[in-house]
Design a protein around this motif. Structure first.
Motif, PDB file in Angstrom:
ATOM      1  N   GLU A 313       0.824  -1.206   0.000  1.00 20.14           N
ATOM      2  CA  GLU A 313       0.000   0.000   0.000  1.00 20.14           C
ATOM      3  C   GLU A 313       0.862   1.262   0.000  1.00 20.14           C
ATOM      4  O   GLU A 313       0.584   2.217  -0.728  1.00 20.14           O
ATOM      5  CB  GLU A 313      -0.939  -0.002   1.207  1.00 20.14           C
ATOM      6  N   ILE A 314       1.923   1.251   0.810  1.00 16.02           N
ATOM      7  CA  ILE A 314       2.825   2.409   0.844  1.00 16.02           C
ATOM      8  C   ILE A 314       3.552   2.560  -0.482  1.00 16.02           C
ATOM      9  O   ILE A 314       3.741   3.683  -0.981  1.00 16.02           O
ATOM     10  CB  ILE A 314       3.827   2.274   2.018  1.00 16.02           C
ATOM     11  N   ARG A 315       3.931   1.432  -1.109  1.00 15.53           N
ATOM     12  CA  ARG A 315       4.607   1.524  -2.409  1.00 15.53           C
ATOM     13  C   ARG A 315       3.690   2.161  -3.449  1.00 15.53           C
ATOM     14  O   ARG A 315       4.119   2.993  -4.255  1.00 15.53           O
ATOM     15  CB  ARG A 315       5.057   0.134  -2.865  1.00 15.53           C
ATOM     16  N   ASP A 316       2.428   1.785  -3.440  1.00 15.32           N
ATOM     17  CA  ASP A 316       1.474   2.355  -4.387  1.00 15.32           C
ATOM     18  C   ASP A 316       1.257   3.841  -4.120  1.00 15.32           C
ATOM     19  O   ASP A 316       1.207   4.658  -5.062  1.00 15.32           O
ATOM     20  CB  ASP A 316       0.141   1.610  -4.302  1.00 15.32           C
ATOM     21  N   LEU A 317       1.128   4.201  -2.836  1.00 14.82           N
ATOM     22  CA  LEU A 317       0.939   5.605  -2.482  1.00 14.82           C
ATOM     23  C   LEU A 317       2.175   6.431  -2.857  1.00 14.82           C
ATOM     24  O   LEU A 317       2.065   7.575  -3.318  1.00 14.82           O
ATOM     25  CB  LEU A 317       0.649   5.739  -0.981  1.00 14.82           C
ATOM     26  N   ASP A 343       5.950   5.382   8.562  1.00 16.02           N
ATOM     27  CA  ASP A 343       5.748   3.979   8.213  1.00 16.02           C
ATOM     28  C   ASP A 343       4.281   3.573   8.152  1.00 16.02           C
ATOM     29  O   ASP A 343       3.977   2.424   7.841  1.00 16.02           O
ATOM     30  CB  ASP A 343       6.465   3.073   9.228  1.00 16.02           C
ATOM     31  N   SER A 344       3.382   4.507   8.445  1.00 14.30           N
ATOM     32  CA  SER A 344       1.962   4.168   8.456  1.00 14.30           C
ATOM     33  C   SER A 344       1.319   4.521   7.117  1.00 14.30           C
ATOM     34  O   SER A 344       1.490   5.639   6.616  1.00 14.30           O
ATOM     35  CB  SER A 344       1.254   4.925   9.585  1.00 14.30           C
ATOM     36  N   PRO A 345       0.543   3.606   6.533  1.00 18.00           N
ATOM     37  CA  PRO A 345      -0.180   3.935   5.298  1.00 18.00           C
ATOM     38  C   PRO A 345      -1.104   5.136   5.470  1.00 18.00           C
ATOM     39  O   PRO A 345      -1.343   5.883   4.514  1.00 18.00           O
ATOM     40  CB  PRO A 345      -0.975   2.663   5.000  1.00 18.00           C
ATOM     41  N   HIS A 346      -1.634   5.328   6.681  1.00 18.38           N
ATOM     42  CA  HIS A 346      -2.510   6.476   6.928  1.00 18.38           C
ATOM     43  C   HIS A 346      -1.762   7.793   6.709  1.00 18.38           C
ATOM     44  O   HIS A 346      -2.303   8.749   6.139  1.00 18.38           O
ATOM     45  CB  HIS A 346      -3.066   6.418   8.355  1.00 18.38           C
ATOM     46  N   GLU A 347      -0.508   7.846   7.167  1.00 18.46           N
ATOM     47  CA  GLU A 347       0.304   9.063   6.980  1.00 18.46           C
ATOM     48  C   GLU A 347       0.579   9.306   5.504  1.00 18.46           C
ATOM     49  O   GLU A 347       0.545  10.454   5.032  1.00 18.46           O
ATOM     50  CB  GLU A 347       1.616   8.931   7.751  1.00 18.46           C
ATOM     51  N   TRP A 348       0.848   8.239   4.769  1.00 10.58           N
ATOM     52  CA  TRP A 348       1.144   8.377   3.349  1.00 10.58           C
ATOM     53  C   TRP A 348      -0.116   8.785   2.575  1.00 10.58           C
ATOM     54  O   TRP A 348      -0.061   9.605   1.669  1.00 10.58           O
ATOM     55  CB  TRP A 348       1.696   7.055   2.799  1.00 10.58           C
ATOM     56  N   ARG A 349      -1.269   8.233   2.971  1.00  7.96           N
ATOM     57  CA  ARG A 349      -2.510   8.590   2.293  1.00  7.96           C
ATOM     58  C   ARG A 349      -2.865  10.053   2.570  1.00  7.96           C
ATOM     59  O   ARG A 349      -3.308  10.781   1.675  1.00  7.96           O
ATOM     60  CB  ARG A 349      -3.638   7.671   2.773  1.00  7.96           C
ATOM     61  N   ASN A 350      -2.641  10.473   3.804  1.00 12.65           N
ATOM     62  CA  ASN A 350      -2.903  11.871   4.154  1.00 12.65           C
ATOM     63  C   ASN A 350      -1.974  12.808   3.385  1.00 12.65           C
ATOM     64  O   ASN A 350      -2.393  13.882   2.935  1.00 12.65           O
ATOM     65  CB  ASN A 350      -2.719  12.063   5.660  1.00 12.65           C
TER      66      ASN A 350
END
Length: 561
Positions: A313-317, A343-350
Motif C-alpha cells: 500500500e505504501i509503495r502504491d501511495l 511507516d503508516s499507510p494512513h500518513e502516506w494517504r494523508n
C-alpha cells in the motif's frame, strides 16, 4: 714640571675613559621612557595591521603579503625583546639615584643603556610611513580545480551531459554555454557535475571558478575586478556562473576577454531563456524534469530507505506522490524528506491528499520549494505579467491552453489595458506577455492535434495557486472544481469568499445548488462539463460583480437563465 704635565695627562685620559659610560648612565632614564613609548606605538600599529590582514584573509580568499608577514614577525620579536629589557631596567633601583653617586654595578647599567639605545634605533626602523600598508594581502591562488563535495547525481541525463562536456573541452569555437530551465529542475546539480568532472579530468584548464551570481560576495566591486583580473590574466580558465538573472558584462566584473586563442570558457545557469541570448551563448541546453523511473529513485533516496522494504500500500501511495511531483527534482527532494521515517499507510494517504488539495500545508513545501520557485514570479517585475501568470491557475492541471483563448480572457479581465484601447494593440501585448512567461520557464509550450498550446507545470501551478490564495491565508479566494462531489452544499458555501471560481470537466454533471451571496466573485468558468441544467436563481447573488463568464464547450446545457 714634567711630573705635573704627566699627572694632568693621566687625569685627562681617565676622564675620557669615564665620560662615555657616564653619558650613558645620565641618559638611561630618558631613553627607557622613549623606548616604552615607541614600543606602545608599534604594538598599536601591529594590532591594526593584523586586524586588517585577518579581516581580508577571512573566508580563505587571500593571504598576507610577504612584506607584511616579515614586518609583523619583526615587530613581535622586537616587542618580546623590549618587554625583557624594560623588566631589567625596572629592577635597577640605582637609576633613581644616578645624580647622587656612581652605582657599584656601573658596567651592567652601561650594557643596559647601550641595549636600550640600539632598540630605539630598531624602533625607528620598524616605524611605518603613512599608507605604507595600504595593500596587506594578495589574492590566494586556488588549486586549478576545486573538487567540491557532492552526492552522486541521480537522474542526470548522460547524453545531455556528454554533449555539454564536449562543448566545454573539445569545441574551441564555443566560448559561452547557457543551461536554462525552470526553478528546481536541477541546473545547479548539472553544473556541479561538470565541475566535478573538471576536477578529475586532464582537461588543460589552469583555473575553474564557481560563482553564485544571485548571492552577494565579500569583496567590493572594484576588489572583485582587481582580484579576478590578477588571477585570470594569461590563464586558461573555466568560469561557472550559477543562477544568472540578467546579462552580466564579464569585462566589468574582471573577466578578461582575451580572444579565441586564450581558451577560456563560461558556463552559466539561468531560469530565463532570453538571458542566454543576452549573454551571447554559442550553445544552450534546456535542463528538463526527470523521467518517472529516475524521479522514483531520487524520491527513495530522500525518504532514506528503499520502497522495496515497505508494504504494498505504501509503495502504491509513493508512486502516486512521485507522480504529483511531475519529475521536478526539488519537489521530489522536499516531499521525500517530509515523508522520511513515516511507516503508516494512513500518513502516506494523508500526504497524498494534502499534496493534491493543499500542497502548501505539507511540511517544508513553502520554505524549501515555493519560496525558491517564487523568485521566478518576482523576476517578472511587472504587475501585469504577474497577474497574467497567476490567472492560468483557473485551468486544470496539465491542461493544454489555447493561446488565443488565454489572451482573450486576459483582455476581458482588463489585464492588458482599458476597454478604450485598440484590441489589436492588446492582443500584441498579450503575445508579448505570453512570450515573457515562456522565456521565464513559467509556461511550457507545445503542439497537439489542434495546434499550439501552453500549459503550467503542476508544481509551478501549485505555487501560483498559493500566491493567488494570499500565500495560503485565503484558501477560498480561488476555487477550481473538477469533481462532482465538490459541488455539494458544503463546497458551494465557500463561494461567498471567492474571487474566481472554475468548474471544469466531464465529471461535473449537475449544478443543483444556489450559491450564497457572492459579492466578490468576478470570474466564473463553467467549461467542458456535462451539465444540462443551470438553476434559475444561480446567478442572482453574483450578477452585480461578475466580470467574466466563460461557458465554453458545454454541449448539453438545455436551459440557461
Amino acid at each position: 714640571m714634567d711630573f705635573a704635565n704627566s699627572l694632568l695627562q693621566l687625569v685627562s685620559n681617565l676622564w675620557g675613559l669615564a665620560s662615555k659610560p657616564l653619558g650613558y648612565l645620565c641618559n638611561l632614564k630618558d631613553n627607557v621612557n622613549s623606548l616604552r613609548n615607541a614600543n606602545d606605538k608599534l604594538k598599536a600599529k601591529s594590532a591594526d595591521v593584523l586586524a586588517m590582514v585577518e579581516r581580508e584573509e577571512e573566508g580563505g580568499r587571500a593571504q598576507r603579503t610577504e612584506e607584511v608577514r616579515n614586518w609583523l614577525g619583526k615587530v613581535q620579536e622586537f616587542v618580546d625583546g623590549v618587554d625583557q629589557v624594560l623588566r631589567e631596567a625596572e629592577g635597577h633601583e640605582q637609576i633613581k639615584c644616578l645624580s647622587r653617586c656612581l652605582p657599584p654595578n656601573c658596567q651592567s647599567i652601561y650594557k643596559l643603556e647601550k641595549r636600550v639605545d640600539q632598540m630605539l634605533n630598531e624602533a625607528r626602523e620598524l616605524q611605518t610611513k603613512d599608507g605604507e600598508f595600504r595593500v596587506v594581502t594578495s589574492l590566494l591562488r586556488p588549486p586549478p580545480v576545486l573538487d567540491m563535495p557532492m552526492d552522486q547525481p541521480v537522474g542526470l541525463d548522460i547524453s545531455k551531459f556528454n554533449e555539454v562536456w564536449k562543448w566545454v573541452v573539445n569545441e574551441k569555437q564555443v566560448r559561452v554555454i547557457g543551461l536554462y530551465g525552470m526553478g528546481g529542475v536541477g541546473k545547479t546539480t548539472f553544473m556541479r557535475s561538470i565541475e566535478k568532472e573538471l576536477s578529475h579530468a586532464n582537461n588543460g584548464f589552469d583555473i575553474v571558478i564557481w560563482v553564485v551570481v544571485s548571492k552577494p560576495e565579500g569583496w567590493s566591486s572594484d576588489e572583485r575586478v582587481y582580484h579576478l583580473c590578477q588571477a585570470l590574466t594569461r590563464k586558461k580558465f573555466v568560469l561557472l556562473l550559477d543562477d544568472l538573472w540578467a546579462r552580466l558584462d564579464l569585462s566589468k566584473i574582471g573577466i578578461p576577454w582575451l580572444g579565441l586563442e586564450s581558451g577560456f570558457k563560461v558556463v552559466f545557469t539561468t531560469r530565463l531563456t532570453h538571458v542566454c541570448n543576452q549573454m551571447g551563448a554559442n550553445k544552450t541546453l534546456e535542463v528538463q524534469c526527470l523521467m518517472p523511473k529516475e524521479a522514483l529513485k531520487i524520491f527513495e533516496k530522500n525518504i532514506g530507505k528503499s520502497l522495496v522494504d515497505c508494504d504494498q500500500e505504501i509503495r502504491d501511495l509513493a508512486k502516486d506522490i512521485v507522480e504529483e511531483c511531475k519529475g521536478l527534482p526539488l519537489a521530489l527532494i522536499t516531499v521525500g524528506q517530509a515523508m522520511a521515517g513515516k511507516d503508516s499507510p494512513h500518513e502516506w494517504r494523508n500526504a497524498l491528499t494534502t499534496l493534491r488539495n493543499n500542497p502548501y500545508k505539507l511540511s517544508s513545501m513553502v520554505e524549501e520549494l515555493y519560496h525558491i520557485l517564487e523568485f521566478s514570479y518576482n523576476s517578472l517585475n511587472n504587475p501585469t505579467r504577474q497577474a497574467c501568470f497567476i490567472y492560468c491557475c483557473l485551468f486544470p492541471e496539465d491542461y493544454h491552453i489555447i493561446p488565443d483563448d488565454l489572451i482573450n480572457l486576459w483582455i476581458g479581465e482588463g489585464l492588458l489595458g482599458d476597454t478604450d484601447d485598440d484590441v489589436y494593440h492588446m492582443r500584441d501585448e498579450g503575445e508579448s506577455v505570453m512570450g515573457d512567461l515562456k522565456r521565464a520557464c513559467l509556461l511550457e509550450s507545445g503542439y497537439n492535434d489542434y495546434g499550439p498550446y501552453v500549459k503550467m507545470h503542476d508544481v509551478i501551478r501549485d505555487m501560483a495557486t498559493w500566491i493567488t490564495r494570499d500565500r495560503g491565508q485565503g484558501e477560498n479566494k480561488l476555487l477550481v472544481i473538477e469533481k462532482e462531489e465538490d459541488m455539494s452544499a458544503k463546497m458551494i458555501s465557500k463561494w461567498g469568499e471567492a474571487e474566481k471560481v472554475s468548474l471544469w470537466g466531464g465529471w461535473i454533471q449537475n449544478i443543483d445548488q444556489t450559491p450564497p451571496s457572492c459579492s466578490q466573485l468576478k470570474t466564473l468558468f463553467v467549461r467542458e462539463t456535462n451539465v444540462r441544467l443551470v438553476p434559475i436563481g444561480f446567478f442572482n447573488s453574483m450578477v452585480a460583480c461578475l466580470t467574466i463568464l466563460d461557458l465554453s464547450n458545454n454541449r448539453h446545457i438545455k436551459l440557461f437563465p
